[in-house]
Design a protein around this motif. Sequence first.
Motif, PDB file in Angstrom:
ATOM      1  N   GLU A 171       0.848  -1.197   0.000  1.00  0.00           N
ATOM      2  CA  GLU A 171       0.000   0.000   0.000  1.00  0.00           C
ATOM      3  C   GLU A 171       0.877   1.237   0.000  1.00  0.00           C
ATOM      4  O   GLU A 171       1.998   1.222   0.516  1.00  0.00           O
ATOM      5  CB  GLU A 171      -0.880   0.042   1.241  1.00  0.00           C
ATOM      6  CG  GLU A 171      -1.867  -1.094   1.341  1.00  0.00           C
ATOM      7  CD  GLU A 171      -2.584  -1.072   2.669  1.00  0.00           C
ATOM      8  OE1 GLU A 171      -3.807  -0.875   2.668  1.00  0.00           O
ATOM      9  OE2 GLU A 171      -1.906  -1.237   3.708  1.00  0.00           O
ATOM     10  N   LEU A 172       0.332   2.299  -0.543  1.00  0.00           N
ATOM     11  CA  LEU A 172       0.997   3.597  -0.587  1.00  0.00           C
ATOM     12  C   LEU A 172       0.043   4.632  -0.027  1.00  0.00           C
ATOM     13  O   LEU A 172      -1.155   4.600  -0.324  1.00  0.00           O
ATOM     14  CB  LEU A 172       1.348   3.952  -2.039  1.00  0.00           C
ATOM     15  CG  LEU A 172       1.982   5.311  -2.292  1.00  0.00           C
ATOM     16  CD1 LEU A 172       3.412   5.346  -1.750  1.00  0.00           C
ATOM     17  CD2 LEU A 172       1.972   5.624  -3.790  1.00  0.00           C
ATOM     18  N   VAL A 173       0.564   5.529   0.799  1.00  0.00           N
ATOM     19  CA  VAL A 173      -0.212   6.690   1.234  1.00  0.00           C
ATOM     20  C   VAL A 173       0.419   7.920   0.602  1.00  0.00           C
ATOM     21  O   VAL A 173       1.631   8.160   0.754  1.00  0.00           O
ATOM     22  CB  VAL A 173      -0.245   6.826   2.772  1.00  0.00           C
ATOM     23  CG1 VAL A 173      -0.816   8.181   3.184  1.00  0.00           C
ATOM     24  CG2 VAL A 173      -1.069   5.708   3.386  1.00  0.00           C
ATOM     25  N   ASN A 174      -0.375   8.668  -0.148  1.00  0.00           N
ATOM     26  CA  ASN A 174       0.039   9.954  -0.698  1.00  0.00           C
ATOM     27  C   ASN A 174      -0.536  11.036   0.199  1.00  0.00           C
ATOM     28  O   ASN A 174      -1.744  11.064   0.435  1.00  0.00           O
ATOM     29  CB  ASN A 174      -0.472  10.129  -2.129  1.00  0.00           C
ATOM     30  CG  ASN A 174       0.139   9.132  -3.075  1.00  0.00           C
ATOM     31  OD1 ASN A 174       1.350   8.979  -3.130  1.00  0.00           O
ATOM     32  ND2 ASN A 174      -0.702   8.432  -3.827  1.00  0.00           N
ATOM     33  N   VAL A 175       0.332  11.896   0.692  1.00  0.00           N
ATOM     34  CA  VAL A 175      -0.063  12.942   1.636  1.00  0.00           C
ATOM     35  C   VAL A 175       0.032  14.295   0.932  1.00  0.00           C
ATOM     36  O   VAL A 175       1.075  14.625   0.367  1.00  0.00           O
ATOM     37  CB  VAL A 175       0.841  12.923   2.890  1.00  0.00           C
ATOM     38  CG1 VAL A 175       0.446  14.039   3.851  1.00  0.00           C
ATOM     39  CG2 VAL A 175       0.785  11.573   3.570  1.00  0.00           C
ATOM     40  N   TRP A 176      -1.053  15.048   1.002  1.00  0.00           N
ATOM     41  CA  TRP A 176      -1.106  16.367   0.360  1.00  0.00           C
ATOM     42  C   TRP A 176      -0.808  17.424   1.430  1.00  0.00           C
ATOM     43  O   TRP A 176      -1.700  18.131   1.889  1.00  0.00           O
ATOM     44  CB  TRP A 176      -2.461  16.576  -0.308  1.00  0.00           C
ATOM     45  CG  TRP A 176      -2.946  15.370  -1.058  1.00  0.00           C
ATOM     46  CD1 TRP A 176      -4.117  14.699  -0.850  1.00  0.00           C
ATOM     47  CD2 TRP A 176      -2.293  14.664  -2.117  1.00  0.00           C
ATOM     48  NE1 TRP A 176      -4.220  13.636  -1.709  1.00  0.00           N
ATOM     49  CE2 TRP A 176      -3.110  13.584  -2.507  1.00  0.00           C
ATOM     50  CE3 TRP A 176      -1.076  14.834  -2.778  1.00  0.00           C
ATOM     51  CZ2 TRP A 176      -2.770  12.693  -3.520  1.00  0.00           C
ATOM     52  CZ3 TRP A 176      -0.735  13.928  -3.789  1.00  0.00           C
ATOM     53  CH2 TRP A 176      -1.573  12.892  -4.154  1.00  0.00           C
ATOM     54  N   ALA A 177       0.455  17.535   1.831  1.00  0.00           N
ATOM     55  CA  ALA A 177       0.852  18.421   2.931  1.00  0.00           C
ATOM     56  C   ALA A 177       0.872  19.897   2.538  1.00  0.00           C
ATOM     57  O   ALA A 177       1.171  20.739   3.371  1.00  0.00           O
ATOM     58  CB  ALA A 177       2.224  18.000   3.476  1.00  0.00           C
ATOM     59  N   TYR A 178       0.523  20.212   1.316  1.00  0.00           N
ATOM     60  CA  TYR A 178       0.354  21.606   0.920  1.00  0.00           C
ATOM     61  C   TYR A 178      -1.054  22.095   1.275  1.00  0.00           C
ATOM     62  O   TYR A 178      -1.359  23.275   1.160  1.00  0.00           O
ATOM     63  CB  TYR A 178       0.633  21.810  -0.575  1.00  0.00           C
ATOM     64  CG  TYR A 178      -0.210  20.962  -1.488  1.00  0.00           C
ATOM     65  CD1 TYR A 178      -1.477  21.391  -1.884  1.00  0.00           C
ATOM     66  CD2 TYR A 178       0.249  19.740  -1.950  1.00  0.00           C
ATOM     67  CE1 TYR A 178      -2.259  20.607  -2.716  1.00  0.00           C
ATOM     68  CE2 TYR A 178      -0.533  18.954  -2.782  1.00  0.00           C
ATOM     69  CZ  TYR A 178      -1.776  19.394  -3.163  1.00  0.00           C
ATOM     70  OH  TYR A 178      -2.549  18.613  -3.985  1.00  0.00           O
ATOM     71  N   LYS A 179      -1.903  21.184   1.720  1.00  0.00           N
ATOM     72  CA  LYS A 179      -3.251  21.545   2.161  1.00  0.00           C
ATOM     73  C   LYS A 179      -3.248  21.773   3.674  1.00  0.00           C
ATOM     74  O   LYS A 179      -2.249  21.543   4.345  1.00  0.00           O
ATOM     75  CB  LYS A 179      -4.244  20.453   1.768  1.00  0.00           C
ATOM     76  CG  LYS A 179      -4.411  20.323   0.263  1.00  0.00           C
ATOM     77  CD  LYS A 179      -5.538  19.390  -0.077  1.00  0.00           C
ATOM     78  CE  LYS A 179      -5.828  19.370  -1.547  1.00  0.00           C
ATOM     79  NZ  LYS A 179      -6.646  20.504  -1.977  1.00  0.00           N
TER      80      LYS A 179
END
Length: 163
Positions: free
Chosen positions: A97-105
């Motif tokens: 599994e992969l988690v993509n994190v949108w840390a610009y939000k």
Amino acid sequence: MAGKKAPRSSIQHFLNTGTIDTPQWDRLGFAVSSGEINYNTETEETADITMDNKVTDITGYNRNFPIEGVVLPGDPVFDFVDDLRINMRVLDDLRTELVNVWAYKTPTAGAWPAERVPVNVGIDSIGGEGAASARIKYTLYDAGPPVVGTFNPETKVFTAAGG
């Protein structure tokens, strides 16, 4: 007024180097020089006899995430991928599994907007040019739909939206 530009480091990736039942989320990106999610939009063109131009509908996506980095023994993500390569794993043995994190939000209680997606790891190559660091290339292929939620990088906990 437009917002400020987001740095590449604000799009974060965590690979499950454990099991599906007992995930171990490790940051993907150390010694990685290149990586971007390709959406590979799938389309269908239609036209009927009443139209002068075709209409293009988006019918789906075939995402993948090619990675190129330095061979870095001791990095949990490299060690996980290298084990898959050495043992020439196939089919379900390549699934994680992969988690993509949108840390610009904007985060909520220390957790950033994110998505968790099952992926297959495809080994592309290892080696490189002389008088340079050894390199590895591999691609993460989506193996199911993403689950939207949040991820806390400190506790490494993904929480599905509505859950």
